[in-house]
Write a protein that holds these residues in place. Structure first.
Motif, PDB file in Angstrom:
ATOM      1  N   THR A  57       3.464   5.215  -7.794  1.00 33.10           N
ATOM      2  CA  THR A  57       4.192   4.153  -7.217  1.00 33.10           C
ATOM      3  C   THR A  57       3.854   3.921  -5.732  1.00 33.10           C
ATOM      4  O   THR A  57       3.208   4.826  -5.142  1.00 33.10           O
ATOM      5  N   GLU A  58       4.428   2.978  -4.958  1.00 30.96           N
ATOM      6  CA  GLU A  58       4.167   2.785  -3.613  1.00 30.96           C
ATOM      7  C   GLU A  58       4.518   3.754  -2.906  1.00 30.96           C
ATOM      8  O   GLU A  58       3.930   4.292  -1.861  1.00 30.96           O
ATOM      9  N   SER A  59       5.890   4.337  -3.265  1.00 29.96           N
ATOM     10  CA  SER A  59       6.049   5.446  -2.391  1.00 29.96           C
ATOM     11  C   SER A  59       5.602   7.027  -2.657  1.00 29.96           C
ATOM     12  O   SER A  59       5.600   7.928  -1.920  1.00 29.96           O
ATOM     13  N   ASN A  65       7.063   1.070 -10.868  1.00 31.26           N
ATOM     14  CA  ASN A  65       7.288   0.676  -9.703  1.00 31.26           C
ATOM     15  C   ASN A  65       8.155   1.729  -8.981  1.00 31.26           C
ATOM     16  O   ASN A  65       8.833   2.509  -9.788  1.00 31.26           O
ATOM     17  N   ASP A  66       8.706   1.694  -7.945  1.00 33.98           N
ATOM     18  CA  ASP A  66       9.700   2.420  -7.016  1.00 33.98           C
ATOM     19  C   ASP A  66      11.021   2.465  -8.024  1.00 33.98           C
ATOM     20  O   ASP A  66      11.758   3.194  -7.749  1.00 33.98           O
ATOM     21  N   VAL A  77      -1.870   0.843  -2.924  1.00 33.15           N
ATOM     22  CA  VAL A  77      -0.787   0.062  -2.730  1.00 33.15           C
ATOM     23  C   VAL A  77      -0.989  -1.246  -2.981  1.00 33.15           C
ATOM     24  O   VAL A  77      -0.110  -2.039  -3.390  1.00 33.15           O
ATOM     25  N   PRO A 116      -1.887  -2.518  -6.966  1.00 32.36           N
ATOM     26  CA  PRO A 116      -1.242  -1.663  -8.204  1.00 32.36           C
ATOM     27  C   PRO A 116      -1.620  -2.125  -9.549  1.00 32.36           C
ATOM     28  O   PRO A 116      -1.628  -1.461 -10.518  1.00 32.36           O
ATOM     29  N   SER A 134      -0.630  -4.271   3.577  1.00 28.91           N
ATOM     30  CA  SER A 134       0.180  -3.684   2.470  1.00 28.91           C
ATOM     31  C   SER A 134       1.792  -3.850   2.861  1.00 28.91           C
ATOM     32  O   SER A 134       2.393  -3.661   2.007  1.00 28.91           O
ATOM     33  N   SER A 170       1.919  -9.692  -0.625  1.00 26.71           N
ATOM     34  CA  SER A 170       1.549  -9.265  -2.069  1.00 26.71           C
ATOM     35  C   SER A 170       0.161  -9.867  -2.470  1.00 26.71           C
ATOM     36  O   SER A 170      -0.197 -10.436  -1.974  1.00 26.71           O
TER      37      SER A 170
END
Length: 425
Positions: free
Chosen positions: A145-147, A210-211, A357, A360, A415, A419
């Protein structure tokens, strides 16, 4: 018009989009951490055999070895435009196995070296290498995920770069202590490379979320080959990719410096030990910087990596000009190796994390573009490398890393602000 919750329990609302659906916790084999660890360990095994094979090319096979690497990376570059289609047809796991077999073929070609077999294996590996690394990039994005992309990228490269320790120390022991002939050495490398297939075969099938734990669907899987090729090429119209072209060029050219120019300074008897230090710092740096990027951001770590790169390359020049005896330079080359290893760790983890990021849903296409630019630069560097002096190589790498650092910081802003759907033309 039917209400959207008709036919369902009271108070239960049907999700409007697939991505709104909360997926249950995946099985252990399909879990992200398990798959990142197995992927990293499998790459470590494969490159414990291939990395010393690559590093020894310019030492053992001289210009033939350098030319074979140029052919390899040239074909790897071109094949990156079609490798995403292979991944979509075969899936990441089978693509990784197919790619591994081409690495084994190149190693086998070094058992009894002839120009036709080495060049032929270089072409084959160029094609297979594109498939392998595109599958790797897509798989890491699929698991993240992004995190978590920074930590997962760092974990993968930390495990992967351990190959530099195992492969180089093993090579040093086999050459220096056991005194093995080249044929026997490459037979051992061949066996080790084939072992990595067992690891790839045990990878699971992680679901991209996703997160918030919501599933993220890939792009339309029914697109024609023509449309998908265009969707890959059109990424070059995106501003982030345009900004990242120079950092990706640096990433490719720096590989030829780390694994082509620098090893030539060491001599066959020291190459294993010094490059093991490079690998240790690359592995440790990947793990640490991957974690830190999720906390402090990517910009500061890229700036730090730039300092490491300039310090290491400039120190090479100073040693070459000030100390005439190679044996007296060797202790300082260990310091150079540490600095270059940290520089490689920083740029690799942060480039992969940033692309993951921003893209995705386009993992295969983004990884293909990444490796196309990188391998084009590496091929070019292996072509001009034998004809450029150490000073020339240092100037090229140093100039690129400074410009790359600045452009990366601009690309990183995308990022946070935009989007990718808004960026794609």
């Amino acid at each position: 018009m039917k209400p959207i919750n008709e036919g369902r329990g009271e108070g239960e609302v049907q999700p409007l989009l697939n991505s709104d659906y909360q997926y249950s916790k995946p099985s252990f084999r399909n879990g992200s951490k398990y798959n990142i660890i197995i992927l990293g360990l499998s790459f470590c095994i494969l490159f414990s055999a291939f990395s010393p094979t690559q590093e020894l090319q310019t030492t053992i096979n001289k210009n033939l070895g350098s030319d074979s690497l140029a052919v390899l990376y040239a074909f790897l570059s071109v094949t990156n435009f079609i490798s995403p289609f292979v991944i979509l047809k075969l899936g990441e796991r089978l693509s990784l196995i197919v790619g591994t077999l081409t690495y084994s073929a190149y190693i086998a070609a070094n058992i009894k070296v002839t120009m036709p077999t080495l060049y032929g294996a270089s072409v084959l590996l160029g094609i297979g290498g594109a498939i392998l690394w595109t599958a790797q990039g897509s798989f890491v994005i699929q698991c993240s995920t992004e995190s978590t992309i920074g930590a997962n990228t760092g974990l993968f490269f930390a495990l992967f770069q351990i190959n530099q320790i195992i492969g180089n120390l093993g090579t040093a022991a086999l050459i220096d202590k056991a005194g093995l002939e080249n044929e026997v050495l490459f037979l051992i490398f061949l066996g080790v490379s084939l072992l990595s297939i067992l690891g790839f075969a045990t990878l699971g099938k992680p679901v991209k979320v996703n997160d918030k734990g919501q599933r993220v669907e890939k792009e339309n899987q029914t697109m024609s080959i023509k449309d998908r090729l265009l969707s890959t090429i059109v990424l070059f119209k995106d501003r982030p990719i345009q900004l990242l072209v120079t950092p990706l060029l640096y990433s490719g050219i720096s590989q030829s410096f780390f694994f082509g120019v620098f090893p030539q300074l060491l001599g066959k008897e020291w190459i294993g030990y010094v490059m093991a230090v490079f690998g240790f710092c690359d592995a440790a740096g990947s793990m640490i910087m991957g974690k830190l990027s999720d906390i402090f951001g990517r910009k500061i770590l890229v700036a730090l990596s730039t300092v490491f790169c300039i310090s290491g390359t400039v120190l090479c020049i100073i040693l070459d000009r000030v100390i005439s005896s190679q044996s007296e330079r060797i202790p300082y080359y260990f310091i150079v190796a540490a600095l270059l290893g940290l520089a490689d760790a920083g740029f690799n983890t942060q480039l992969y994390a940033l692309i993951g990021v921003i893209y995705p849903k386009k993992g295969e296409a983004a990884a293909g573009v990444f490796k196309f630019v990188q391998s084009t630069a590496t091929a070019a560097a292996f072509v001009y490398g034998p004809y450029a002096s150490l000073f020339d190589n240092v100037i090229i790498v140093g100039s690129l890393v400074i410009l790359s650092s600045v452009l990366f910081m601009f690309a990183d802003n995308f990022s946070k602000r935009v989007s990718i759907d808004e960026l794609t033309v």
